[in-house]
Design a protein around this motif. Structure first.
Motif, PDB file in Angstrom:
ATOM      1  N   PHE A   1       0.835  -1.214   0.000  1.00  0.00           N
ATOM      2  CA  PHE A   1       0.000   0.000   0.000  1.00  0.00           C
ATOM      3  C   PHE A   1       0.862   1.253   0.000  1.00  0.00           C
ATOM      4  CE2 PHE A   1       0.470   1.455   4.362  1.00  0.00           C
ATOM      5  CZ  PHE A   1       0.836   0.313   5.054  1.00  0.00           C
ATOM      6  N   HIS A   2       2.175   1.128   0.284  1.00  0.00           N
ATOM      7  CA  HIS A   2       3.094   2.255   0.157  1.00  0.00           C
ATOM      8  C   HIS A   2       3.487   2.489  -1.297  1.00  0.00           C
ATOM      9  CE1 HIS A   2       3.672   2.780   4.436  1.00  0.00           C
ATOM     10  NE2 HIS A   2       3.955   1.502   4.571  1.00  0.00           N
ATOM     11  N   GLY A   3       3.365   1.452  -2.122  1.00  0.00           N
ATOM     12  CA  GLY A   3       3.854   1.507  -3.492  1.00  0.00           C
ATOM     13  C   GLY A   3       4.893   0.412  -3.702  1.00  0.00           C
ATOM     14  N   ARG A   4       5.758   0.600  -4.678  1.00  0.00           N
ATOM     15  CA  ARG A   4       6.791  -0.388  -5.005  1.00  0.00           C
ATOM     16  C   ARG A   4       7.830  -0.429  -3.883  1.00  0.00           C
ATOM     17  NH1 ARG A   4      11.616   0.148  -8.314  1.00  0.00           N
ATOM     18  NH2 ARG A   4      12.230  -1.857  -9.220  1.00  0.00           N
ATOM     19  N   THR A   5       7.965  -1.583  -3.265  1.00  0.00           N
ATOM     20  CA  THR A   5       8.859  -1.773  -2.134  1.00  0.00           C
ATOM     21  C   THR A   5       9.848  -2.885  -2.479  1.00  0.00           C
ATOM     22  OG1 THR A   5       7.094  -1.120  -0.617  1.00  0.00           O
ATOM     23  CG2 THR A   5       8.976  -2.277   0.333  1.00  0.00           C
ATOM     24  N   CYS A   6      11.141  -2.591  -2.377  1.00  0.00           N
ATOM     25  CA  CYS A   6      12.156  -3.529  -2.866  1.00  0.00           C
ATOM     26  C   CYS A   6      13.205  -3.839  -1.806  1.00  0.00           C
ATOM     27  CB  CYS A   6      12.879  -2.950  -4.090  1.00  0.00           C
ATOM     28  SG  CYS A   6      11.800  -2.537  -5.484  1.00  0.00           S
ATOM     29  N   LEU A   7      13.779  -5.035  -1.918  1.00  0.00           N
ATOM     30  CA  LEU A   7      14.948  -5.380  -1.123  1.00  0.00           C
ATOM     31  C   LEU A   7      16.186  -4.786  -1.792  1.00  0.00           C
ATOM     32  CD1 LEU A   7      14.343  -9.121  -0.200  1.00  0.00           C
ATOM     33  CD2 LEU A   7      14.535  -7.221   1.405  1.00  0.00           C
ATOM     34  N   VAL A   8      17.038  -4.163  -0.987  1.00  0.00           N
ATOM     35  CA  VAL A   8      18.278  -3.599  -1.523  1.00  0.00           C
ATOM     36  C   VAL A   8      19.455  -4.109  -0.689  1.00  0.00           C
ATOM     37  CG1 VAL A   8      17.171  -1.513  -2.394  1.00  0.00           C
ATOM     38  CG2 VAL A   8      18.121  -1.520  -0.088  1.00  0.00           C
ATOM     39  N   HIS A   9      20.615  -4.164  -1.311  1.00  0.00           N
ATOM     40  CA  HIS A   9      21.839  -4.569  -0.643  1.00  0.00           C
ATOM     41  C   HIS A   9      22.537  -3.334  -0.071  1.00  0.00           C
ATOM     42  CE1 HIS A   9      22.045  -8.746  -2.111  1.00  0.00           C
ATOM     43  NE2 HIS A   9      21.473  -8.282  -3.206  1.00  0.00           N
ATOM     44  N   GLY A  10      23.223  -3.523   1.043  1.00  0.00           N
ATOM     45  CA  GLY A  10      24.063  -2.449   1.560  1.00  0.00           C
ATOM     46  C   GLY A  10      23.941  -2.273   3.059  1.00  0.00           C
ATOM     47  N   SER A  11      25.071  -1.972   3.708  1.00  0.00           N
ATOM     48  CA  SER A  11      25.086  -1.793   5.154  1.00  0.00           C
ATOM     49  C   SER A  11      24.757  -0.369   5.571  1.00  0.00           C
ATOM     50  CB  SER A  11      26.469  -2.173   5.707  1.00  0.00           C
ATOM     51  OG  SER A  11      27.473  -1.327   5.159  1.00  0.00           O
TER      52      SER A  11
END
Length: 307
Positions: free
Chosen positions: A113-123
């Motif tokens: 419901f927020h929109g496009r939500t993605c997993l991303v790499h990085g600390s």
């Protein structure tokens, strides 16, 4: 990998001479990536993929790509994955090596419901926020000419407003501190507006006043004496210190506020630790917080310090 004690801080722009609409402040998320394995322990690659895939409800498809269950070394911190919301995805800095647009795998995105939500790499995440056009605090009309002498007299007193040591160190509650900072900001804005009227530097800034009304205010401002620019800049310097202290992560040990802001890993966003304030005898405005993280009174009682 999991975020142990995430820190969220603000990296302010340097005084590099750039205009306000070109300047950028960076909001930095340091996820404090920690491995659940010891230094010498290894983790199976199919376990790692299964964890990521199951969070996307796509375990079967993802695990089917795994052809070997040979163990691999402990994952690197940059292998850490976290969901990013649409506004995060839009503002990742292209020149940030830890997280950039290339770190986003479109196959690991969900529609929420927020929109496009993605997993991303990085600390670490580096989210640039443009200052944009400077905010105007002017009303549509200038101060009434008859009121300007009284405003100037009050300003001469208010410009000497003293920000206590506890405010400058962030050793105070957030509610009343914000009231004080708002007051100081308003004093500076009043000085700026009266100074421009006094110098007759007003150029079509009042959209709801004709030239005769503006002219009367200018004539009145020219006749009064105002605090010096040095006094205004000194108060502005104090205001900047008192605001920025709250935005430095890590609390007192790292040059931040004694009552530090924390990242709420359960709900997201900032919460304040709170302050068990100890008054200094004979100097109530220069006390200190006797507690420090993880001893956070505001997390135990939401009414403490209006945190």
């Amino acid at each position: 990998l999991y975020p142990k004690s995430p820190l969220v801080g603000t990296k302010f722009p340097e005084n590099d001479g750039r205009d306000g609409d070109e300047r950028v402040t960076n909001v930095v998320f340091d996820w404090d990536v920690t491995s659940v394995y010891s230094k010498n322990e290894e983790v199976s690659s199919d376990i790692a993929v299964s964890v990521a895939a199951s969070s996307l409800r796509a375990a079967t498809k993802a695990v089917s790509k795994v052809t070997s269950s040979k163990p691999k070394p402990k994952p690197h911190p940059e292998d850490f994955i976290m969901f990013a919301l649409p506004h995060h995805l839009e503002t990742f800095a292209d020149n940030t090596p830890e997280v950039n647009k290339e770190s986003i795998d479109s196959a690991l995105c969900l529609h929420t419901f927020h929109g496009r939500t993605c997993l991303v790499h990085g600390s670490k995440w580096n989210l640039p926020v443009s200052h944009g056009e400077p905010q105007s605090f002017l009303a549509d009309r200038p101060p009434v000419a008859a009121a300007i002498p009284q405003l100037a007299d009050a300003l001469k007193k208010d410009i000497k407003f003293y920000l206590s040591g506890s405010i400058l160190r962030g050793a105070a509650d957030t509610y009343f501190s914000a009231k004080i900072l708002a007051k100081v900001g308003r004093i500076i804005e009043i000085h700026d507006e009266l100074q421009r009227l006094h110098s007759d530097e007003v150029l079509n800034e009042y959209s709801d006043a004709d030239d005769s009304v503006v002219g009367e205010s200018v004539a009145s401002a020219i006749e009064v004496s105002l605090p010096s620019q040095e006094e205004a800049e000194s108060l502005l310097d104090d205001l900047q210190k008192a605001v920025e202290i709250w935005l430095k992560p890590g609390g007192k040990e790292n040059g931040g506020a004694e009552a530090e802001f924390l990242y709420d890993s359960s709900w997201g966003g900032f919460v304040n630790c709170g302050c068990d304030y100890v008054f200094e005898e004979g100097n109530a405005g220069n006390g200190t917080c006797e507690n420090e993280f993880p001893d956070c009174p505001a997390l135990e009682d939401v009414n403490v310090d209006f945190g």
